[in-house]
Design a protein around this motif. Structure first.
Motif, mmCIF file in Angstrom:
data_model
loop_
_atom_site.group_PDB
_atom_site.id
_atom_site.type_symbol
_atom_site.label_atom_id
_atom_site.label_comp_id
_atom_site.label_asym_id
_atom_site.label_seq_id
_atom_site.Cartn_x
_atom_site.Cartn_y
_atom_site.Cartn_z
ATOM 1 N N GLU A 160 10.285 -58.983 -78.091
ATOM 2 C CA GLU A 160 9.639 -60.363 -77.660
ATOM 3 C C GLU A 160 9.473 -60.476 -76.373
ATOM 4 O OE1 GLU A 160 10.962 -64.046 -80.645
ATOM 5 O OE2 GLU A 160 12.737 -62.834 -80.065
ATOM 6 N N ILE A 161 10.494 -60.256 -75.670
ATOM 7 C CA ILE A 161 10.484 -60.300 -74.104
ATOM 8 C C ILE A 161 9.362 -59.511 -73.418
ATOM 9 C CG2 ILE A 161 11.601 -60.091 -71.872
ATOM 10 C CD1 ILE A 161 14.118 -61.057 -73.313
ATOM 11 N N TRP A 162 9.473 -58.295 -73.903
ATOM 12 C CA TRP A 162 8.507 -57.205 -73.275
ATOM 13 C C TRP A 162 6.987 -57.576 -73.753
ATOM 14 C CZ3 TRP A 162 8.129 -53.025 -70.092
ATOM 15 C CH2 TRP A 162 7.070 -52.228 -70.256
ATOM 16 N N TYR A 163 6.801 -58.126 -74.872
ATOM 17 C CA TYR A 163 5.188 -58.195 -75.373
ATOM 18 C C TYR A 163 4.880 -59.593 -75.087
ATOM 19 C CZ TYR A 163 5.254 -53.640 -77.891
ATOM 20 O OH TYR A 163 5.301 -52.487 -77.926
ATOM 21 N N GLU A 164 5.729 -60.556 -75.175
ATOM 22 C CA GLU A 164 5.164 -61.916 -75.200
ATOM 23 C C GLU A 164 5.715 -62.801 -73.817
ATOM 24 O OE1 GLU A 164 6.819 -63.625 -78.661
ATOM 25 O OE2 GLU A 164 6.021 -61.885 -80.064
ATOM 26 N N SER A 165 6.706 -62.294 -72.966
ATOM 27 C CA SER A 165 7.153 -63.248 -71.986
ATOM 28 C C SER A 165 6.075 -63.415 -71.061
ATOM 29 C CB SER A 165 8.460 -62.916 -71.269
ATOM 30 O OG SER A 165 8.238 -61.745 -70.491
ATOM 31 N N ALA A 166 5.876 -64.629 -70.332
ATOM 32 C CA ALA A 166 4.865 -64.834 -69.384
ATOM 33 C C ALA A 166 5.207 -63.943 -68.232
ATOM 34 C CB ALA A 166 4.982 -66.426 -68.915
ATOM 35 N N ALA A 167 6.548 -63.828 -67.833
ATOM 36 C CA ALA A 167 6.759 -63.020 -66.512
ATOM 37 C C ALA A 167 6.135 -61.642 -66.707
ATOM 38 C CB ALA A 167 8.222 -62.813 -66.387
ATOM 39 N N PHE A 168 6.205 -60.827 -67.881
ATOM 40 C CA PHE A 168 5.732 -59.553 -68.067
ATOM 41 C C PHE A 168 4.436 -59.415 -68.299
ATOM 42 C CE2 PHE A 168 10.383 -58.306 -68.735
ATOM 43 C CZ PHE A 168 10.120 -57.045 -68.629
ATOM 44 N N ASN A 169 3.714 -60.587 -68.581
ATOM 45 C CA ASN A 169 2.340 -60.693 -68.717
ATOM 46 C C ASN A 169 1.520 -61.283 -67.500
ATOM 47 O OD1 ASN A 169 1.606 -59.595 -71.545
ATOM 48 N ND2 ASN A 169 2.786 -61.250 -72.309
ATOM 49 N N ALA A 170 2.392 -61.548 -66.550
ATOM 50 C CA ALA A 170 1.853 -62.264 -65.360
ATOM 51 C C ALA A 170 1.007 -61.254 -64.608
ATOM 52 C CB ALA A 170 2.950 -62.819 -64.506
ATOM 53 N N TYR A 171 1.427 -59.952 -64.368
ATOM 54 C CA TYR A 171 0.487 -59.088 -63.513
ATOM 55 C C TYR A 171 0.433 -57.818 -64.278
ATOM 56 C CZ TYR A 171 1.955 -62.365 -59.866
ATOM 57 O OH TYR A 171 2.146 -63.376 -59.289
#
Length: 375
Positions: free
Chosen positions: A283-294
């Motif tokens: 969930e964290i890898w695919y969906e977290s805002a931090a991972f998707n930020a850049y």
């Protein structure tokens, strides 16, 4: 527009920061300014779950790091959990304390590889930089034990003003200790290392000589020793593709369970990092805002979006963009195409001329300020 889950690659590697406890006081320490306390560390059962989730996510290898990972009383059990999950395990150790004593049990539990850090090619420089007398002798004993067990060994040397003129000696040390790989890792100036930039920054001429030495040795030792090295950021023309691109190849889990796209990501104040105690690794890898930020290229400034290196450099290092340009969303100013490279070079050359004293890292926020004469 963000990336769809289908377009996000699975991570190949995971850095498991098991503890921030460490007997060394390295002035270039890459751990955050605010260290996790022992009381906040994930327990054995949680790490076992994280390893299983990592394997299901696609992770192939896990780097067991710290601090000093052998400070964990359950380190042997944790290695066994990595093996049970089918993960290739790499122990990243300073080789001091009880590290050598635990290697037999670690090998039996399924440990695949050891990465040993050295701060210099002999005891004088090594123990001064590490802030611990007797450290070099302990490291040699650990390396000998690794060799006796037949485990592959990588030697890692963070390079800076105090040891950059000792590359040949570091190569000789790697050969003497039976290492298969040597990492010449130029200091990265954020976090604690940023406090010591004026004490650690080498001169450009030293960097160029060091790189020439590495290239010559690579040719001479081909098939015998692999040497990994890149030009340090401040003296480079292009930025490094940090972590192979933000949220593309790897992830970090801190001792308290926060999941980060890179080791220094917590220096970016507007990002919030989720915890494995609350969500699954997937969930964290695919969906977290931090991972998707850049992640990917949509976030990039125009200069990067139209650049032929946009999927090579991935905009460079976000933490460095913040430290040097004041905005994590900017192109890494190390890139000469930003027009700011001369500023970074001037900053490096100015720092290299300073005679600042080292500020040692102490667990719990304590520091010692020492000069070379005190060693």
């Amino acid at each position: 527009m963000g990336m769809s889950q289908a377009s996000i690659p699975a991570p190949m590697g995971m850095l498991a920061e098991l503890t921030h406890r460490c007997p060394l006081l390295c002035p270039y320490c890459s751990n955050p300014l605010e260290l996790d306390r022992r009381s906040a560390e994930l327990d054995t059962k949680t790490w076992a779950r994280v390893f299983q989730e990592a394997a299901k996510l696609g992770v192939l290898q896990v780097h067991l790091s710290g601090g000093e990972p052998t400070a964990r009383q359950d380190i042997v059990e944790l290695v066994a959990h990595c093996a049970a999950a089918g993960l290739y395990s790499n122990l990243i150790t300073a080789g001091v304390g009880k590290a050598a004593d635990k290697l037999d049990a670690l090998e039996e539990a399924g440990l695949d590889h050891v990465q040993l850090s050295v701060q210099g090619p002999e005891s004088g420089i090594n123990d001064f930089v590490a802030g611990l007398k007797g450290a070099f002798e302990a490291k040699q004993k650990t390396a000998a034990k690794v060799a006796a067990l037949g485990l592959p060994l990588t030697l890692n040397a963070v390079v800076h003003r105090y040891n950059i003129d000792k590359i040949e000696e570091l190569i000789a040390l790697a050969l003497r200790l039976g290492a298969r790989r040597l990492e010449v890792a130029h200091a990265q100036y954020y976090g604690w290392a940023l406090k010591n930039r004026s004490a650690l920054m080498p001169k450009r001429a030293q960097v160029m000589r060091a790189m020439e030495t590495v290239e010559t040795a690579r040719a001479r030792l081909k098939g015998q020793l692999v040497i990994d090295a890149v030009v340090p950021d401040y003296y480079a023309r292009f930025p490094k593709p940090c972590m192979g691109g933000w949220g593309r190849r790897s992830l970090n889990v801190t001792p308290s369970g926060k999941v980060l796209p890179c080791h220094a990501a917590e220096t970016i104040p507007h990002l919030t990092f989720e915890n494995v105690l609350d969500k699954s690794l997937s969930e964290i890898w695919y969906e977290s805002a931090a991972f998707n930020a850049y992640r990917g290229t949509d976030w990039m400034p125009d200069l990067c979006k139209v650049c032929d290196r946009r999927e090579v450099d991935w905009g460079g290092c976000r933490c460095q963009a913040l430290a040097l340009a004041g905005d994590a969303g900017e192109t890494d100013p190390v890139c000469h195409r930003t027009g700011r490279h001369h500023e970074i070079l001037e900053l490096a050359e100015s720092a290299a001329e300073e005679a600042a004293e080292i500020i040692y890292r102490g667990y719990g926020g304590s520091t010692q300020t020492l000069s070379r004469a005190d060693s």
